[in-house]
Design a protein around this motif. Structure first.
Motif: not given
Length: 258
Positions: A62-77, A79-87
């Motif tokens: 469950s932790l592995i399968w749900s990891a993208p929901a936590f990792v993608f926002p961190l990556l976006t924040l 590398r791309l900033g807070a505004a892109q993370n909101a989108y």
């Protein structure tokens, strides 16, 4: 009290610690009543040690399968900033609503397959049929009305995240197939295998997203997730074809008997 002194990590501790203590006390009490070591306790014919191994394996999955929901926002924040993370957050939440269908299908397959292990192939076939029947119409609706859905939050969301949401919506189809495949290994209690496969599928998706993020911006998340899940689906096709044929043969045999 704990967060003021120890920070945000203490929130996790405060959630886990009472449940762990309760589980330990219940296990100790049942072992005492049965006059046997805790690891020899049996539930539904299985020793407690085996059940704990399977439960911890399922938790890790469950932790592995749900990891993208936590990792993608961190990556976006980062590398791309807070505004892109909101989108990204809004697009991912809409995708999460769509993911209810494959999650429910996998859960139903897990329950049915665990209770009727002699009909696992037939249950697998039903899970695939449900996904193929229910998901495409919903994906088409979301893809067609993406600007409208995102525009409910602000016009800028529609401009920035429409392609991303469409990519995520299309990815729901391979994700649904992959979740059912992994559930097959959960039913067969192959704990190490389904965790390794889940880690490989999610890891490929995260790696692709990280590589594509700089070149494609926010859409790199969508391409990475879709590409990783599609690659995993292609790699698991031999297993799916074999199980599908087994389910068809089982259905034909029962039809002939009837």
């Amino acid at each position: 009290i704990l967060p003021r002194r120890y920070g945000a990590t203490s929130i996790l501790v405060s959630l886990w610690l009472p449940n762990l203590l309760l589980a330990f006390l219940l296990t100790w009490w049942n072992a005492r009543l049965a006059h046997m070591p805790w690891f020899a306790l049996g539930f539904r014919g299985l020793p407690l040690g085996e059940l704990m191994r399977y439960s911890l394996g399922s938790l890790l999955f469950s932790l592995i399968w749900s990891a993208p929901a936590f990792v993608f926002p961190l990556l976006t924040l980062h590398r791309l900033g807070a505004a892109q993370n909101a989108y990204l957050t809004i697009a991912w939440q809409i995708y999460a609503f769509l993911a209810i269908i494959p999650n429910a299908s996998a859960s139903a397959f897990l329950i049915e397959g665990s209770h009727q292990e002699d009909r696992v192939s037939a249950s697998l076939r039903t899970a695939f049929q449900n996904n193929l029947l229910l998901l495409p119409p919903v994906i088409l609706v979301i893809a067609a009305f993406t600007p409208l859905l995102l525009g409910l939050f602000a016009a800028e969301y529609a401009r920035q995240a429409s392609t991303l949401l469409r990519l995520l919506a299309v990815s729901a189809l391979p994700v649904s197939m992959n979740s059912v495949t992994l559930t097959l290994y959960r039913i067969r209690k192959q704990v190490v295998r389904f965790n390794l496969l889940a880690g490989a599928g999610v890891g490929i998706s995260l790696a692709l997203a990280a590589l594509l993020l700089d070149s494609y911006g926010l859409n790199g998340i969508g391409w990475g997730w879709l590409g990783g899940q599609s690659f995993f689906l292609v790699a698991s096709l031999p297993l799916l074809i074999r199980e599908w044929r087994a389910g068809s043969a089982e259905a034909a045999e029962k039809g002939g008997v009837g």
